[in-house]
Motif scaffolding. Structure first.
Motif, short mmCIF file in Angstrom:
data_model
loop_
_atom_site.label_atom_id
_atom_site.label_comp_id
_atom_site.label_asym_id
_atom_site.label_seq_id
_atom_site.Cartn_x
_atom_site.Cartn_y
_atom_site.Cartn_z
N ASP A 97 0.85 -1.19 0.00
CA ASP A 97 0.00 0.00 0.00
C ASP A 97 0.89 1.24 0.00
O ASP A 97 2.12 1.16 0.09
N PHE A 98 0.25 2.40 -0.05
CA PHE A 98 0.95 3.68 -0.13
C PHE A 98 0.58 4.57 1.04
O PHE A 98 -0.60 4.75 1.34
N GLY A 99 1.59 5.16 1.65
CA GLY A 99 1.36 6.21 2.63
C GLY A 99 1.44 7.56 1.92
O GLY A 99 2.51 8.18 1.88
N ASP A 121 -4.88 -4.46 11.24
CA ASP A 121 -6.09 -5.26 11.07
C ASP A 121 -6.04 -6.13 9.81
O ASP A 121 -7.03 -6.78 9.47
N SER A 122 -4.90 -6.16 9.14
CA SER A 122 -4.81 -6.90 7.88
C SER A 122 -4.82 -8.40 8.10
O SER A 122 -4.24 -8.92 9.06
N ARG A 123 -5.45 -9.10 7.16
CA ARG A 123 -5.48 -10.57 7.17
C ARG A 123 -4.32 -11.16 6.39
O ARG A 123 -4.01 -12.34 6.56
N CYS A 124 -3.68 -10.39 5.53
CA CYS A 124 -2.50 -10.86 4.79
C CYS A 124 -1.33 -9.94 5.11
O CYS A 124 -1.49 -8.89 5.75
N ASP A 125 -0.15 -10.31 4.67
CA ASP A 125 1.04 -9.51 4.94
C ASP A 125 0.99 -8.20 4.14
O ASP A 125 0.44 -8.14 3.03
N VAL A 126 1.61 -7.17 4.71
CA VAL A 126 1.55 -5.82 4.15
C VAL A 126 2.93 -5.20 4.16
O VAL A 126 3.66 -5.29 5.15
N ALA A 127 3.28 -4.57 3.05
CA ALA A 127 4.43 -3.67 3.00
C ALA A 127 3.92 -2.31 2.55
O ALA A 127 2.76 -2.17 2.15
N LEU A 128 4.78 -1.30 2.62
CA LEU A 128 4.33 0.05 2.31
C LEU A 128 5.34 0.79 1.43
O LEU A 128 6.54 0.55 1.51
N HIS A 129 4.78 1.67 0.59
CA HIS A 129 5.56 2.70 -0.11
C HIS A 129 5.30 4.03 0.58
O HIS A 129 4.19 4.29 1.07
N GLY A 130 6.30 4.89 0.56
CA GLY A 130 6.09 6.27 0.97
C GLY A 130 5.67 7.12 -0.22
O GLY A 130 5.54 6.64 -1.35
N SER A 131 5.48 8.41 0.03
CA SER A 131 5.13 9.34 -1.04
C SER A 131 5.56 10.74 -0.63
O SER A 131 5.38 11.13 0.53
N VAL A 132 6.11 11.48 -1.59
CA VAL A 132 6.50 12.86 -1.35
C VAL A 132 5.78 13.74 -2.36
O VAL A 132 5.81 13.46 -3.57
N VAL A 133 5.16 14.79 -1.87
CA VAL A 133 4.47 15.73 -2.75
C VAL A 133 5.29 16.99 -2.94
O VAL A 133 5.40 17.51 -4.05
N SER A 134 5.88 17.52 -1.88
CA SER A 134 6.68 18.74 -1.98
C SER A 134 7.93 18.62 -1.13
O SER A 134 7.94 17.95 -0.10
N TRP A 135 8.97 19.28 -1.57
CA TRP A 135 10.27 19.21 -0.90
C TRP A 135 10.37 20.27 0.18
O TRP A 135 9.95 21.42 0.00
N ASP A 136 10.92 19.89 1.32
CA ASP A 136 11.39 20.87 2.30
C ASP A 136 12.61 20.27 2.98
O ASP A 136 13.01 19.13 2.70
N ARG A 152 11.16 1.24 1.68
CA ARG A 152 12.33 1.54 0.86
C ARG A 152 11.97 2.04 -0.54
O ARG A 152 12.77 1.95 -1.46
N SER A 153 10.75 2.57 -0.70
CA SER A 153 10.36 3.14 -1.98
C SER A 153 9.49 4.36 -1.73
O SER A 153 8.81 4.45 -0.70
N VAL A 154 9.52 5.27 -2.67
CA VAL A 154 8.74 6.50 -2.57
C VAL A 154 8.06 6.75 -3.90
O VAL A 154 8.70 6.72 -4.96
N LYS A 155 6.75 6.98 -3.85
CA LYS A 155 5.99 7.28 -5.06
C LYS A 155 5.82 8.77 -5.22
O LYS A 155 5.57 9.49 -4.26
N MET A 156 5.94 9.21 -6.49
CA MET A 156 5.65 10.60 -6.83
C MET A 156 4.82 10.64 -8.10
O MET A 156 4.97 9.79 -8.98
N TYR A 157 3.95 11.64 -8.16
CA TYR A 157 3.06 11.84 -9.30
C TYR A 157 3.57 13.01 -10.13
O TYR A 157 3.91 14.07 -9.58
N THR A 158 3.57 12.85 -11.45
CA THR A 158 3.93 13.96 -12.32
C THR A 158 2.71 14.72 -12.81
O THR A 158 2.82 15.62 -13.65
#
Length: 480
Positions: A97-99, A121-136, A152-158
């Motif tokens: 999933d994505f944070g 509360d998950s019934r299966c195993d879960v890993a996560l991606h991060g996300s950055v919208v703006s830099w500071d 260990r991954s970060v999603k960004m939208y163009t």
């Protein structure tokens, strides 16, 4: 060890991405203890399931899910219990999933920690991606904290200006940080100026309803964004992963970059392999509101050719659980309606059918299906213990008969919504037995809720994991 193993899957055709063998799978304490050739007797176990010559594959790894996602004024209707249950019904035993920050006040770190808490509360195993919208100035420290958490991954939208879009400076800086932290950069690639201009032109002409979605987001916008992002990745030497690629041109750009030595990966989704833009002229075009939109039939055929050629590395659901009441609030204006499709439960059969159905040009091998469904997502996302049936790996297993067919009934699925974009389609590749972390959660008797048994999976460093797995393919007997 004298005690009986917890579970034996006997007499199965074990299919990994690298080959197959006729064997018994012995499970103890949630892991695969060993594989025993089927010519030998199966050992006694607390429970034995006779696969009876059916295919046994690794549990699926869905690298692109949105759970309890907030975007603007819309929130998907699911929670981790619902989506993880649907994943297990569909043969997926690990979701990523994505944070994504819900608003400008939520930081990338806070967004991930919030999702990690919900995932209890998950019934299966879960890993996560991060996300950055703006830099500071706090972003490098936040990314360090995420890496320490196993994110260990970060999603960004163009695209999506004003909500989730990251500008070019932010993308470049985050790429540098991900190289430093041995991470992977995820990119939603659509060229925002082109999309914004094209959408405005359609609005000015009064052609802004859902039936025009595919016309407002041209293939060129996706491909130009991929090209620009690859240039930044080459400049920073950052590994980059492109989500939901919908055009052969976008896939070709990644393939060309890889031929030059770049670490770049293409993901697509089941809907881009099976649905074309004629759906926007159907009676229910709102069933298909997603970005990128469905493409022409010719583009779909060419995308399937790229998949058959091995140019697409993973297939993910991009699961987003809105219902039809949310979709229908503003079908008159695509700018005001939520985009995203439910799909975590149907990823396995839709993908399998698309790859195996010779009538549609698939003619694929089951090993290739395992690669994009489980092994590739686990390896590329550096998820330890997943995607392979071998001693020491997690006991995540799926038994199925590839000849069995079922017809999709959206109302009978388990994703917490009231429709499926694949409604009425006859598909093969449905799971009959699903084992998650050694627990049988689906069998002939139905679904057995394991409770909140899903674990948070901390991921390895990207290059560290690729190096460790490059030469570690388990040896298997000759292909059957």
């Amino acid at each position: 060890m004298s005690s009986k193993p917890d579970l034996v899957i006997a007499n199965g055709i074990i299919v990994n991405s690298f080959g197959r063998q006729h064997a018994h799978v012995v499970v103890r304490d949630g892991r695969i203890e060993q594989l025993i050739e089927a010519t030998e007797p199966a050992p006694d176990a607390a429970r034995t399931i006779d696969a009876n010559g059916r295919l046994v594959i690794p549990g699926g790894v869905d690298g692109h899910c949105h759970v309890a996602q907030v975007t603007g004024r819309f929130r998907t209707l699911d929670d981790y219990r619902t989506t993880s249950t649907a994943a297990l019904w569909g043969g997926t035993t690990t979701i990523i999933d994505f944070g994504i920050p819900r608003d400008a006040q939520e930081t990338p770190l806070a967004a991930v920690l919030h999702k990690k808490e919900l995932a209890r509360d998950s019934r299966c195993d879960v890993a996560l991606h991060g996300s950055v919208v703006s830099w500071d100035e706090t972003v490098p420290w936040q990314l360090e904290q995420l890496a320490a958490e196993g994110v260990r991954s970060v999603k960004m939208y163009t695209t999506n200006r004003g909500t989730t879009m990251a500008d070019g400076d932010t993308i470049l800086r985050v790429m540098r940080e991900m190289v430093r932290l041995d991470g992977l950069t995820y990119i939603h690639a659509e060229h925002d100026p082109i999309i914004s201009d094209c959408t405005q032109q359609h609005a000015d002409d009064g052609r802004i309803g859902i039936e025009h979605l595919h016309q407002t987001r041209p293939e060129l916008a996706e491909e130009i964004s991929v090209k620009e992002t690859l240039a930044m990745a080459e400049y920073t030497k950052a590994p980059v992963y492109f989500v939901h690629q919908s055009t052969p041109g976008a896939v070709d750009l990644v393939a060309e970059a890889r031929s030059r030595g770049q670490e770049a990966y293409s993901e697509t989704c089941p809907h881009y392999l099976t649905l074309d833009d004629s759906v926007y002229g159907s009676a229910f075009p709102e069933w298909y509101a997603c970005c990128p939109p469905m493409r022409s039939a010719e583009t779909v055929a060419a995308l399937k050719d790229r998949l058959a050629a091995g140019a697409i590395h993973t297939i993910a659901s991009d699961h987003s659980c809105y219902d039809l009441s949310q979709k229908r609030e503003r079908t008159d204006d695509i700018r005001a309606m939520p985009h995203g499709l439910p799909g975590v439960e149907t990823r396995m059969p839709v993908t399998f059918t698309a790859m195996m159905d010779s009538a549609s040009g698939g003619e694929g091998r089951v090993e290739d299906f395992v690669e994009v469904f489980a092994a590739g997502p686990a390896r590329i996302n550096a998820v330890p213990g997943k995607g392979t049936i071998a001693a020491g790996f997690d006991a995540d297993l799926v038994i199925f008969d590839p000849a069995e067919e079922r017809t999709v009934d959206g109302g009978a699925l388990h994703m917490g919504t009231d429709f499926s974009p694949f409604e009425g389609k006859t598909l093969s590749g449905w799971p009959a037995v699903v084992v998650s972390a050694g627990r049988v959660v689906l069998d002939d008797a139905g679904f057995h809720d394991p409770g909140a048994a899903g674990r948070f999976v901390a991921r390895n460093g990207f290059r560290e994991h690729q190096a460790a797995t490059a030469d570690s393919t388990p040896a298997v007997p000759a292909t059957l």
